[in-house]
Design an enzyme around this catalytic site. Sequence first.
Site, PDB file in Angstrom:
ATOM      1  N   PHE A   1       0.889  -1.196   0.016  1.00 57.25           N
ATOM      2  CA  PHE A   1      -0.103   0.045   0.089  1.00 57.25           C
ATOM      3  C   PHE A   1       0.741   1.267  -0.065  1.00 57.25           C
ATOM      4  O   PHE A   1       2.238   1.185   0.180  1.00 57.25           O
ATOM      5  CB  PHE A   1      -1.111  -0.166   1.361  1.00 57.25           C
ATOM      6  CG  PHE A   1      -0.310   0.320   2.463  1.00 57.25           C
ATOM      7  CD1 PHE A   1      -0.446   1.528   3.127  1.00 57.25           C
ATOM      8  CD2 PHE A   1       0.304  -0.791   3.222  1.00 57.25           C
ATOM      9  CE1 PHE A   1       0.211   1.710   4.251  1.00 57.25           C
ATOM     10  CE2 PHE A   1       1.049  -0.474   4.397  1.00 57.25           C
ATOM     11  CZ  PHE A   1       1.036   0.739   4.943  1.00 57.25           C
TER      12      PHE A   1
ATOM     13  N   ALA B   1       9.848  -2.432   0.687  1.00 57.80           N
ATOM     14  CA  ALA B   1       8.472  -2.692   0.316  1.00 57.80           C
ATOM     15  C   ALA B   1       7.381  -2.146   1.365  1.00 57.80           C
ATOM     16  O   ALA B   1       7.564  -2.622   2.817  1.00 57.80           O
ATOM     17  CB  ALA B   1       8.165  -4.398   0.247  1.00 57.80           C
ATOM     18  N   LYS B   2       6.508  -1.467   1.379  1.00 58.02           N
ATOM     19  CA  LYS B   2       5.686  -1.007   2.096  1.00 58.02           C
ATOM     20  C   LYS B   2       4.413  -2.000   2.216  1.00 58.02           C
ATOM     21  O   LYS B   2       3.327  -1.975   1.440  1.00 58.02           O
ATOM     22  CB  LYS B   2       5.113   0.383   1.807  1.00 58.02           C
ATOM     23  CG  LYS B   2       4.122   1.415   2.685  1.00 58.02           C
ATOM     24  CD  LYS B   2       3.884   2.599   2.234  1.00 58.02           C
ATOM     25  CE  LYS B   2       3.142   3.305   3.292  1.00 58.02           C
ATOM     26  NZ  LYS B   2       3.736   3.668   4.353  1.00 58.02           N
ATOM     27  N   ALA B   3       4.726  -2.972   3.099  1.00 60.57           N
ATOM     28  CA  ALA B   3       3.783  -4.237   2.949  1.00 60.57           C
ATOM     29  C   ALA B   3       2.941  -4.037   4.225  1.00 60.57           C
ATOM     30  O   ALA B   3       3.439  -3.647   5.251  1.00 60.57           O
ATOM     31  CB  ALA B   3       4.549  -5.367   3.063  1.00 60.57           C
TER      32      ALA B   3
ATOM     33  N   TYR C   1       3.562  -3.797   9.112  1.00 59.43           N
ATOM     34  CA  TYR C   1       3.144  -2.924  10.033  1.00 59.43           C
ATOM     35  C   TYR C   1       2.592  -3.723  11.298  1.00 59.43           C
ATOM     36  O   TYR C   1       2.298  -2.901  12.258  1.00 59.43           O
ATOM     37  CB  TYR C   1       1.978  -1.976   9.428  1.00 59.43           C
ATOM     38  CG  TYR C   1       2.581  -0.851   8.529  1.00 59.43           C
ATOM     39  CD1 TYR C   1       2.914   0.364   8.965  1.00 59.43           C
ATOM     40  CD2 TYR C   1       3.141  -1.184   7.480  1.00 59.43           C
ATOM     41  CE1 TYR C   1       3.454   1.431   8.410  1.00 59.43           C
ATOM     42  CE2 TYR C   1       3.988  -0.041   6.841  1.00 59.43           C
ATOM     43  CZ  TYR C   1       3.849   1.186   7.469  1.00 59.43           C
ATOM     44  OH  TYR C   1       4.650   2.004   6.718  1.00 59.43           O
TER      45      TYR C   1
END
Length: 322
Positions: A37, A158-160, A164
Amino acid sequence: MPFEEVKKIWMNGRLVDFADAKIHVLTHALHYGSGLFEGIRCYQTKNGPAVFRLDEHLRRLYDSCRIYRMEVPYSFADFKNAMLDVIAANEFDDCYLRPLVYRGFHSLGVNPANCPIDVMIAAWVWGKYLGAEGFEKGVDVRVSSWNRMAPNTFPALAKATANYMNSILIRAEAAAEGYAEGIALDVSGYVSEGSGENVFLVRDNRILTPPLGASVLAGITRDTIIRLARDLGFEVVETLIPREALYIADELFLTGTAAEVTPVRSVDKIPVGAGRRGPVTERIQKEYFAYIGGEIPDRFSWLTPVYTGKRAEMRKAALAAR
């Protein structure tokens, strides 16, 4: 703050009503975190609503998907237009954008190869992430007991969504102890980042920030601040930062799409500098907010106007109908 219903959400190529934006409970991403995202802001500038660094955010999203062997089923240009369409459909002038590419419903198992790749884009109004008061007075943070991921475990670039879960542990621990945020160390004990922000330290008028090798996300706001600060004449160094440097910093601030530029006034109850926003942070804040507000020339072409062409005509008609 509870989520306020918006008009439209974009799902797999079409705008749907808020109430109809649904997925199956057996969606792969819901069980295994197989989603990538972005967080992007649209600002009301002097020249009308504009999205800040939209191309760079979308490039990072496509890069994140490549790392996880997921091919985005839309061209870059189509995805970009869809982002602007979502803002226009909700008639926003200032908002936060959340595109999400995720493995959908087909089968459950660690190997997601047979699951479809679904895409959604949402937009909503989101205020100051760490509180409006913190922009001037600063916020109190702690060094988290949770480390960032080790190299070759989860890819930090990677903005996975899965990454989070680590951020949730950091933020929840900080909140439980009365802090606004936590700062995590990497596996070697060097400063990494906050739960959703990059970290900048000022010492003797030099600005330091951890390198990408310290398990940090390559923040778009991080890059923005590095470039703006250097243009202002500051020396900016990407270097490993030991924990104790946080306690002897002249200034400290956090950056991110949500947090923007937020000063830190204390770490582990030790005041940072004079215990309030310092002059370097204030100068960088001023430049940053002037840029995103369209008050200074867009010399890097970072602002993408929302209402142009057909969207501008639709906006004009909607306003006239009110």
